[in-house]
Every structure is written in structure tokens, then in C-alpha cells.
Design a protein around this motif. Structure first.
Motif, PDB file in Angstrom:
ATOM      1  N   LYS A 155      -6.376  41.785 -27.214  1.00  0.00           N
ATOM      2  CA  LYS A 155      -5.493  42.535 -26.317  1.00  0.00           C
ATOM      3  C   LYS A 155      -6.120  42.679 -24.927  1.00  0.00           C
ATOM      4  O   LYS A 155      -5.495  42.353 -23.917  1.00  0.00           O
ATOM      5  N   SER A 156      -7.347  43.186 -24.868  1.00  0.00           N
ATOM      6  CA  SER A 156      -8.015  43.358 -23.572  1.00  0.00           C
ATOM      7  C   SER A 156      -8.319  42.014 -22.920  1.00  0.00           C
ATOM      8  O   SER A 156      -8.285  41.883 -21.690  1.00  0.00           O
ATOM      9  N   THR A 157      -8.599  41.013 -23.743  1.00  0.00           N
ATOM     10  CA  THR A 157      -8.857  39.673 -23.215  1.00  0.00           C
ATOM     11  C   THR A 157      -7.613  39.127 -22.516  1.00  0.00           C
ATOM     12  O   THR A 157      -7.698  38.553 -21.420  1.00  0.00           O
ATOM     13  N   LEU A 158      -6.450  39.314 -23.129  1.00  0.00           N
ATOM     14  CA  LEU A 158      -5.199  38.868 -22.507  1.00  0.00           C
ATOM     15  C   LEU A 158      -4.976  39.581 -21.182  1.00  0.00           C
ATOM     16  O   LEU A 158      -4.573  38.957 -20.184  1.00  0.00           O
ATOM     17  N   LEU A 159      -5.250  40.865 -21.143  1.00  0.00           N
ATOM     18  CA  LEU A 159      -5.101  41.632 -19.910  1.00  0.00           C
ATOM     19  C   LEU A 159      -6.000  41.055 -18.816  1.00  0.00           C
ATOM     20  O   LEU A 159      -5.578  40.884 -17.664  1.00  0.00           O
ATOM     21  N   GLY A 160      -7.250  40.752 -19.182  1.00  0.00           N
ATOM     22  CA  GLY A 160      -8.179  40.183 -18.205  1.00  0.00           C
ATOM     23  C   GLY A 160      -7.744  38.826 -17.698  1.00  0.00           C
ATOM     24  O   GLY A 160      -7.902  38.514 -16.505  1.00  0.00           O
ATOM     25  N   LEU A 161      -7.184  37.992 -18.584  1.00  0.00           N
ATOM     26  CA  LEU A 161      -6.699  36.672 -18.170  1.00  0.00           C
ATOM     27  C   LEU A 161      -5.545  36.808 -17.173  1.00  0.00           C
ATOM     28  O   LEU A 161      -5.512  36.142 -16.139  1.00  0.00           O
ATOM     29  N   LEU A 162      -4.587  37.690 -17.485  1.00  0.00           N
ATOM     30  CA  LEU A 162      -3.419  37.840 -16.617  1.00  0.00           C
ATOM     31  C   LEU A 162      -3.795  38.452 -15.273  1.00  0.00           C
ATOM     32  O   LEU A 162      -3.202  38.134 -14.237  1.00  0.00           O
TER      33      LEU A 162
END
Length: 593
Positions: free
Chosen positions: A43-50
Motif C-alpha cells: 500500500k505505502s509502496t504504491l503511494l510512493g510510486l504514484l
């Protein structure tokens, strides 16, 4: 709606794990997206990518030209020697930022009580979180990415943040993506939910409640998800429809579909059966606080507290930091002695506390989970079935491999779950939960709530997570100005009382609700009188319920006819309370507009 930001064919992997494979998502004007999923699924990884904080191994993230993006990290990254004022407004002079309504609102809502020249180093975790939020929200962003924004915030802080985000942009302007375990917050601010699982991102329309319904439908149709997770979701959905959130005027999912789906699902808890077992385990007397007060030097923390805790009572406690919640629970557990009044405890009372410190795990940090659990009792009854400690661990989300893992290598959420398991295996009859939701994802919170539904003792919960409070407790109290006050209207009533309290202390009139009441004149006065009448009825019904519990406790447990009659009376009182609370809530909404 206009496109703001998108990701195409994202692929990301670590040496031992593929996190995302071929993920394509987009954010448009007006999107308010909540991200849910198990801990460790990305979840946090996706946020960082976006947000552009990290690069994918393959695929790309694109933005519309000229848009601005702001992000709140899960952990606060403000320089420790920076002052509160400089962290929020930088080098702007006071006359500059005071001209901007948004900046004034954010400062008043989040950091109004903090010293402007205090350093970040001197602040508590909750205060640092508020400063980090304020520093972000004073900016003018087209897209906001928020990673666990409600961490360390109290109920009022969470409510303020939800209100601010809901009015920050117009209906079809701006974009927001939030990762949080706070399910009330997800329902309040999000119109879309993304579930991160198995290397993909699956979108659902609506907030958390709508996501729960759609996930159940998906699981039923596909018939590929394990039955336990499906039943948990259906049970939670049943509570969502039957509980207080379902009484609001803004249903967030299709009522008819939900009613059909849960037609055969019983209420989350069998209150009569749990009360019966609680009386057998606790007897008639639990803990009585009689005009109890606590004073430290010249400071009065609690005064005139009258609280007779019943067998099987499930109560949530609300209050600001420093209000005296911990002192109140200390009186219940015996760790704090009253300086006035009396505290009486039943002879069989055995209190256990799930606190935030995890101190009881410190001596066993180097030991594997399997060894620690092996020293406990062999079985535990859940839903009338005996479960081994290993089965309980599985129910709380532990895999077979994790049974051999030393405690020191477990995540924060896994340690909290192990702590709860060890407490339950000791079979206390009074359980106090102090902020139990920290470090847990929404699925695991649902599993723990399900486990607590079958726990036949007295449950006291202190939490800023209003979803959890309303889900596992049957009533709420607040510590206000050193006194304990019953809240027939739950968290919403507490927030109203706190707004009135703040306005009175500032010498200002109480802030009006967002919409004026449609009632006026004699009609308004009659409605206010009716509200007071309903509150008196609720108090009387509550007294009747306590008297019935006492009669049940003193009755001959072998006289099944008498016990059955008492159970019928208890069910009638519960129905009366339910009906009166519903009338109270509906009338309150009319008075608020």
C-alpha cells in the motif's frame, strides 16, 4: 472528469518478492481514493510510486502538465531543531499567511494549542503528526497523497481532518489518495477504494462500507476466497447495516442488495448468552466506582465518578489527551487508588490490559512464537468450539512459518496480535484495550473484532478509532472536565459536547452546524423537549438493564423457567433501548438540520 495522474504497467520487485506486476491505475479530478490491503502487500509502496518518491522497475507514472503534488509520509520527517512556526509557514511573515483563510483554518484546527516557537524535538508523537499535517495542508496542491494520516490523532483530530478534506476542493476538483486503517475515516472521505493484493490493484466504487459489500459479492460469485474471510466480511457488513453508522442520512452502498445479502446473518453478538456466561464467570459484582476522585497535588484529575460496571458490559471511553482516561482505567484495574470516594471490586475479578507498550513481550523477545504459546493453556473456546493456541494464531493472521520466528523479528502488528492472544489465553474476565488498532490492517482488525464478539467478559476500550468503538462496544462514555458522562448519541454526541466546551472556554458562542435546523419557534422548542424526554428514557432503560443483570446474577441458576423469563425481559429492555436510541438519533439530526 479531467485526468490528473496515472500509472501504466507498473512492475516492482525485491530480491525475494514481486510487489506489483502490470498495474495500471489513474487519478482524475474529484477522485478521493482509499487504499486497503494486508500489511506488506504494497500500500505505502504504491503511494510512493504514484507520488514520484520511488521509481518502478518497469512501467511509468505520468502527470498532467503543471499539477502540484503533496505527500504526507507514514513516519514524520521534520527536522528536530526546526520550530513549529517555521515548519508550517516557512519564512513568511505573520501578516502574509494570516491573509489566507486556508492557512488560518489549518493552524487553528491542528496546532492552535502548540507554542509557535517550540522545537519539533520537544513535541510528542501526536503533536509532531499534527505539525507535519499542518505543514502539508497549508499548501495549495492539486493531488494529495496521505500515508496513515490519522496515526496519533485523537477522535477530534480525525473528525477535523475528515471535514477539512471534504471541503478542501470542489466536488469535481482536486485528487486525494490515502492509506489508512481507520475505516470510519475511509467511509467519510473516500468515493473510491483500491484493494492491493496478490501483485495487483483492484478498484471498488465507494468508501469502506461499499467496498465491503462488493468484496463479499465478488467472493461469493468467484467462490475462490477462503470461507473464513468471506464470513468475516459478511458479519462486518451485517453490523454496518444494523449499527449506528447505518442510521445516518448518507447510505454509502445499495441498501436492497445489502439487506438481501445479510438476511440470514445474525447480529454480531448474542448479548443475552454472553451476559449469562459473564455472570457465571464474574458473579454479581465487577467494579463499582462510587463518587470516586483522583487528585495529584493541586490538580484534580477525576471527581464524583459514579460508574457501576456490570458483568458483560462493553463500554468505549472517549476523551482528549490528558482528560483522565488512563487514570479512570487505573481505578478500574487497581493500579491507581482514589483520593476521594470508594472503588469496590468483586472477589473474582481478574483484569487484563492490552496497552501500547508491549512491555510483557520484552522478556521473551529472543524466543520463537511457538515456544511462548506452548507454555500457555491448551485450548480456548470460540463460538462454542475449542481451539488450540496454534489455531488461534492462524485466526489472528500468523502463518506456519511465523510460528518459528523470534518475537523480535515480528512486525508491530504481529506483536500486538501475539500480545492479545497471550492475554486471552490467561482467561481474564475484565479486558481493557488501550488503543488496540495501532499497526493493524483492516482485515486483521475485522478478525480481532470477530474474536472479541465471542469473548464473554467485561470489555472496556479506549481508542481514537471510532469504527472499532462502535463495532465492539454497546455504549460509550466520555471523560469531560474530570467527570464521567454517558453518551447516548455515541461519538457524534461527544464531538458536539467538545465543540461546546471549546467555545465556552474561549468565551465564544458555540459553532453552528454546517446546515441550520429546519425547525423553528414552538416546533423547535417541542423537539428540544422531546430530545430531553428521550434522554431520560434512555437513562431509565439503562437503570432497568442493570437491575435485571443484578437479578440474573442472584437468581437460582438451576431455575431455567425464571432465567428464561429474565432473559425475555432483558431482550425487551434491549429492544426499548434500540428503539429509543434510534428516535434520539433521528431527532438529533432534525435539530442539526
Amino acid at each position: 472528469m479531467a485526468h490528473l495522474l496515472g500509472a501504466e504497467s507498473l512492475h516492482l520487485e525485491y530480491p525475494t518478492k514481486v510487489v506489483f506486476d502490470g498495474v495500471t491505475v489513474g487519478i482524475a479530478e474529484g477522485d478521493r481514493i482509499g487504499i486497503v490491503g494486508r500489511n506488506g502487500d504494497g500500500k505505502s509502496t504504491l503511494l510512493g510510486l504514484l507520488a514520484g518518491r520511488r521509481e518502478p522497475d518497469a512501467g511509468k507514472v505520468t502527470r498532467r502538465g503543471g499539477i502540484t503534488v503533496g505527500m504526507l509520509d507514514q513516519s514524520d520527517v521534520l527536522p528536530l531543531d526546526e520550530t513549529v512556526g517555521h515548519a508550517i509557514v516557512g519564512d513568511k511573515d505573520e501578516h502574509e499567511w494570516m491573509r489566507e483563510p486556508r492557512i488560518r483554518e489549518v493552524i487553528a484546527g491542528l496546532v492552535g494549542e502548540l507554542a509557535w516557537d517550540a522545537t519539533i524535538r520537544s513535541l510528542s508523537g501526536g503533536q509532531r503528526r499534527r505539525v507535519a499535517l499542518a505543514a502539508l495542508l497549508v499548501g495549495d496542491w492539486d493531488v494529495l497523497f496521505l500515508d496513515e494520516p490519522t496515526n496519533h490523532l485523537d477522535v477530534e483530530g480525525v473528525a477535523w481532518l475528515a471535514e477539512h478534506l471534504n471541503k478542501r476542493w470542489g466536488a469535481n476538483a482536486g485528487g486525494m489518495v490515502v492509506v489508512t486503517h481507520d475505516r470510519w475515516f475511509l467511509d467519510e472521505v473516500c468515493n473510491t477504494t483500491w484493494e492491493v493484493h496478490d501483485r495487483i490493484v483492484e478498484p471498488f466504487e465507494g468508501g469502506y462500507a461499499a467496498y465491503t459489500l462488493q468484496r463479499v459479492e465478488r467472493d461469493r460469485q468467484a467462490n475462490v476466497i477462503e470461507s473464513r474471510r468471506q464470513n468475516l466480511a459478511r458479519k462486518e457488513l451485517a453490523w454496518l447495516r444494523r449499527g449506528a453508522p447505518a442510521r445516518t442520512s448518507k447510505p454509502k452502498f445499495r441498501i436492497e442488495a445489502a439487506n438481501t445479502l445479510i438476511a440470514d446473518v445474525p447480529p454480531p453478538r448474542d448479548k443475552v448468552a454472553l451476559s449469562s456466561v459473564a455472570v457465571q464467570r464474574l458473579g454479581k459484582d465487577v467494579v463499582d466506582l462510587l463518587d470516586a476522585g483522583v487528585r495529584y497535588g493541586d490538580r484534580q484529575i477525576l471527581q464524583d465518578v459514579e460508574w457501576r460496571i456490570a458483568p458483560g458490559e462493553r463500554t468505549g471511553i472517549l476523551g482528549v489527551n490528558g482528560a483522565g482516561k488512563s487514570t479512570l482505567l487505573g481505578l478500574v484495574s487497581g493500579s491507581v487508588q482514589p483520593t476521594s470516594g470508594v472503588v469496590k471490586r468483586g472477589k473474582t475479578v481478574n483484569v487484563a490490559i492490552l496497552d501500547q507498550q508491549l512491555a510483557e513481550l520484552e522478556p521473551v523477545m529472543d524466543e520463537p512464537v511457538r515456544v511462548i504459546v506452548g507454555r500457555q493453556k491448551a485450548g480456548y473456546a470460540v463460538d462454542g468450539k475449542e481451539m488450540s493456541p496454534g489455531q488461534l494464531l492462524e485466526r489472528l493472521g500468523f502463518s506456519s512459518a511465523q510460528l518459528s520466528t523470534p518475537v523480535k523479528d515480528l512486525s508491530g502488528g504481529q506483536r500486538r496480535r501475539l500480545q492479545l492472544l497471550l492475554i486471552l489465553l490467561r482467561e481474564p474476565n475484565v479486558l481493557i484495550l488501550d488503543e488496540p488498532t495501532n499497526d493493524m490492517d483492516t482485515d486483521m482488525l475485522a478478525a480481532i473484532e470477530d474474536l472479541l464478539d465471542t469473548w464473554p467478559g467485561t470489555l472496556l476500550v479506549v481508542s481514537h478509532d471510532r469504527y472499532l468503538l462502535e463495532r465492539v462496544t454497546d455504549q460509550q462514555y466520555a471523560v469531560l472536565e474530570g467527570r464521567l458522562r454517558h453518551l447516548p448519541g455515541g461519538v457524534e454526541e461527544y464531538l458536539r459536547l467538545r465543540r461546546a466546551q471549546d467555545a465556552a472556554s474561549a468565551g465564544a458562542p458555540v459553532k453552528a452546524a454546517p446546515k441550520a435546523s429546519s425547525l423553528a419557534g414552538a416546533e423547535l422548542r417541542n423537539a428540544q423537549k422531546e430530545l430531553q424526554r428521550l434522554e431520560r428514557q434512555l437513562k431509565k432503560a439503562d437503570d432497568d438493564r442493570k437491575k435485571l443483570h443484578e437479578r440474573f446474577a442472584s437468581a437460582d441458576q438451576g431455575d431455567f423457567a425464571a432465567l428464561s423469563a429474565l432473559q425475555s425481559q432483558m431482550a425487551e429492555v434491549d429492544a426499548r433501548v434500540e428503539e429509543t436510541e434510534l428516535a434520539w438519533l433521528e431527532l438529533s439530526e432534525q435539530l442539526e438540520g
